[in-house]
Motif scaffolding. Structure first.
Motif, PDB file in Angstrom:
ATOM      1  N   UNK A   1      -1.259   3.135  -6.278  1.00 29.85           N
ATOM      2  CA  UNK A   1      -1.559   3.402  -4.793  1.00 29.85           C
ATOM      3  C   UNK A   1      -1.607   1.934  -3.929  1.00 29.85           C
ATOM      4  N   UNK A   2      -1.577   0.876  -4.823  1.00 31.11           N
ATOM      5  CA  UNK A   2      -1.872  -0.416  -4.254  1.00 31.11           C
ATOM      6  C   UNK A   2      -1.369  -1.417  -5.152  1.00 31.11           C
ATOM      7  N   UNK A   3      -0.755  -2.474  -4.650  1.00 32.20           N
ATOM      8  CA  UNK A   3      -0.246  -3.528  -5.674  1.00 32.20           C
ATOM      9  C   UNK A   3      -0.172  -4.872  -5.123  1.00 32.20           C
ATOM     10  N   UNK A   4      -0.815  -5.971  -5.697  1.00 35.67           N
ATOM     11  CA  UNK A   4      -0.588  -7.349  -4.957  1.00 35.67           C
ATOM     12  C   UNK A   4       0.015  -8.217  -5.617  1.00 35.67           C
ATOM     13  N   UNK A   5       0.740  -9.250  -5.520  1.00 38.43           N
ATOM     14  CA  UNK A   5       1.263 -10.258  -6.427  1.00 38.43           C
ATOM     15  C   UNK A   5       1.036 -11.465  -5.633  1.00 38.43           C
TER      16      UNK A   5
ATOM     17  N   UNK B   1     -11.952   6.864  -6.060  1.00 38.70           N
ATOM     18  CA  UNK B   1     -12.410   6.011  -7.237  1.00 38.70           C
ATOM     19  C   UNK B   1     -11.073   5.279  -7.582  1.00 38.70           C
ATOM     20  N   UNK B   2     -11.354   3.898  -7.734  1.00 39.15           N
ATOM     21  CA  UNK B   2     -10.038   3.097  -7.969  1.00 39.15           C
ATOM     22  C   UNK B   2     -10.009   2.713  -9.420  1.00 39.15           C
ATOM     23  N   UNK B   3      -9.196   2.605 -10.182  1.00 35.18           N
ATOM     24  CA  UNK B   3      -9.026   1.923 -11.453  1.00 35.18           C
ATOM     25  C   UNK B   3      -8.043   0.518 -11.178  1.00 35.18           C
ATOM     26  N   UNK B   4      -8.976  -0.642 -11.174  1.00 31.29           N
ATOM     27  CA  UNK B   4      -8.490  -1.834 -10.872  1.00 31.29           C
ATOM     28  C   UNK B   4      -7.844  -2.486 -11.899  1.00 31.29           C
ATOM     29  N   UNK B   5      -7.097  -3.290 -11.972  1.00 32.49           N
ATOM     30  CA  UNK B   5      -6.321  -4.071 -13.021  1.00 32.49           C
ATOM     31  C   UNK B   5      -6.038  -5.457 -12.700  1.00 32.49           C
TER      32      UNK B   5
ATOM     33  N   UNK C   1      -0.136  -1.636   9.306  1.00 28.03           N
ATOM     34  CA  UNK C   1      -0.575  -2.381   8.135  1.00 28.03           C
ATOM     35  C   UNK C   1      -1.374  -1.528   7.255  1.00 28.03           C
ATOM     36  N   UNK C   2      -1.954  -0.526   7.365  1.00 29.65           N
ATOM     37  CA  UNK C   2      -2.923   0.317   6.708  1.00 29.65           C
ATOM     38  C   UNK C   2      -2.138   1.069   5.524  1.00 29.65           C
ATOM     39  N   UNK C   3      -0.906   1.230   5.994  1.00 30.47           N
ATOM     40  CA  UNK C   3       0.050   1.862   4.743  1.00 30.47           C
ATOM     41  C   UNK C   3       0.589   3.419   5.326  1.00 30.47           C
ATOM     42  N   UNK C   4       1.641   3.534   4.643  1.00 26.83           N
ATOM     43  CA  UNK C   4       2.516   2.906   3.506  1.00 26.83           C
ATOM     44  C   UNK C   4       2.821   1.783   4.276  1.00 26.83           C
TER      45      UNK C   4
ATOM     46  N   UNK D   1       0.856  -1.050  -0.015  1.00 26.18           N
ATOM     47  CA  UNK D   1      -0.052  -0.017  -0.155  1.00 26.18           C
ATOM     48  C   UNK D   1       0.994   1.102  -0.092  1.00 26.18           C
ATOM     49  N   UNK D   2       0.981   2.006  -0.884  1.00 28.73           N
ATOM     50  CA  UNK D   2       1.714   3.082  -1.105  1.00 28.73           C
ATOM     51  C   UNK D   2       1.507   4.636  -0.321  1.00 28.73           C
ATOM     52  N   UNK D   3       0.044   4.448  -0.364  1.00 33.03           N
ATOM     53  CA  UNK D   3      -0.462   5.603   0.655  1.00 33.03           C
ATOM     54  C   UNK D   3      -1.819   5.221   1.338  1.00 33.03           C
ATOM     55  N   UNK D   4      -2.235   5.632   2.441  1.00 31.54           N
ATOM     56  CA  UNK D   4      -3.769   5.350   2.969  1.00 31.54           C
ATOM     57  C   UNK D   4      -4.440   5.453   2.071  1.00 31.54           C
ATOM     58  N   UNK D   5      -5.771   4.603   1.774  1.00 24.75           N
ATOM     59  CA  UNK D   5      -6.509   4.468   0.903  1.00 24.75           C
ATOM     60  C   UNK D   5      -7.942   4.796   1.564  1.00 24.75           C
ATOM     61  N   UNK D   6      -8.703   5.576   1.114  1.00 24.73           N
ATOM     62  CA  UNK D   6      -9.777   6.141   1.468  1.00 24.73           C
ATOM     63  C   UNK D   6     -11.144   5.533   0.819  1.00 24.73           C
TER      64      UNK D   6
END
Length: 285
Positions: free
Chosen positions: A144-148, A112-116, A233-236, A103-108
């Protein structure tokens, strides 16, 4: 080669995708994962669903998204990717081995998220083949967020495959917390996450798929540990989880953890059994 990007009008429903996965499981083959990205733009957070997720995973009810929550939002894209006819591995039976999330920054919740979602190449494993799946979230063009994630398709493996990147040893010492997991935990988490995989819902459906009993969702276990490790854990921040054994339901598990200047290591294990772990989580500040 540039990866093809396909924009969907909305996040697809998980239930029909899982039905399609079951119907199309037979006959999948091949060694190539399609170079394809599925995208949904301007995805919004349902605050009631978020609050239910926060309660069941032990997080404070607030507008800040837990680190594992965007994975819940984006997982239908991942599933839609994997049920396409040209995906080489059958979704039923895939084993979720591990995740790395940043998580690169706190997410509120108002963001509006663009998800891929996209998938990487197949790799040899001593018990079959693995595939990596990447999920990302952008806000106004910023990552702002990434998961592998890594999934195992069981089959004829390569015994000579070198094992790398395994989990650290579980912390020693007494339990920090004891959690009694009810029989209906899988159904309750499915209601808020949308993950209605039958291995989590009922003993009969789980046994039909080769399990002794139904099991807790790995991503519930991951999120529950992150909430126990605190608001960092909420970020970053970056965290990583290795799923080492299923958590059967109902059961009692305990959390062991150690925290230092470089972060935290935690493990979930059956209560009173220090010889086995079900999940190991590392959290870096």
């Amino acid at each position: 080669m540039t990866m093809a990007v396909e924009t969907l009008p909305e996040i697809p429903a998980m239930g029909p995708l899982l039905v399609r996965a079951a119907v199309t499981a037979r006959g999948r083959h091949g060694d190539d994962v399609p170079e394809r990205t599925l995208r949904v733009e301007d995805a919004t957070v349902d605050r009631a669903r978020l609050a239910a997720y926060q309660r069941i995973t032990g997080h404070d009810v607030a507008d800040t998204l837990p680190q594992a929550y965007p994975w819940v939002l984006a997982s239908p894209l991942q599933t839609a990717l994997m049920v396409r006819p040209d995906f080489p591995l059958a979704l039923p039976g895939l084993v979720h081995l591990e995740n790395r999330v940043t998580t690169h920054r706190l997410l509120d919740a108002a963001d509006p998220l663009t998800l891929e979602a996209s998938a990487g190449p197949l790799r040899a494993h001593r018990r079959g083949r693995t595939v990596g799946v990447r999920l990302t979230a952008h806000v106004a063009g910023d990552l702002v967020w990434e998961s592998d994630s890594v999934y195992l398709g069981r089959g004829r493996g390569d015994e000579d495959t070198v094992r790398t990147g395994g989990p650290p040893d579980a912390p020693e010492g007494p339990a920090r917390a004891v959690w009694r997991l009810p029989e209906n935990l899988g159904r309750r988490y499915a209601a808020v996450s949308g993950d209605v995989n039958p291995i989590h819902l009922h003993p009969l459906t789980a046994r039909a798929l080769g399990f002794r009993r139904h099991i807790a969702h790995g991503m519930w276990t991951y999120a529950r540990v992150l909430s126990a490790l605190g608001r960092g854990s909420l970020g970053p921040s970056t965290s990583r989880v290795w799923f080492t054994r299923p958590v059967e339901l109902p059961s009692t598990v305990e959390l062991v953890a150690r925290t230092g200047s470089d972060g935290s290591v935690a493990a979930v294990r059956p209560a009173g059994d220090r010889s086995r772990t079900s999940a190991v989580v590392v959290l870096e500040g």
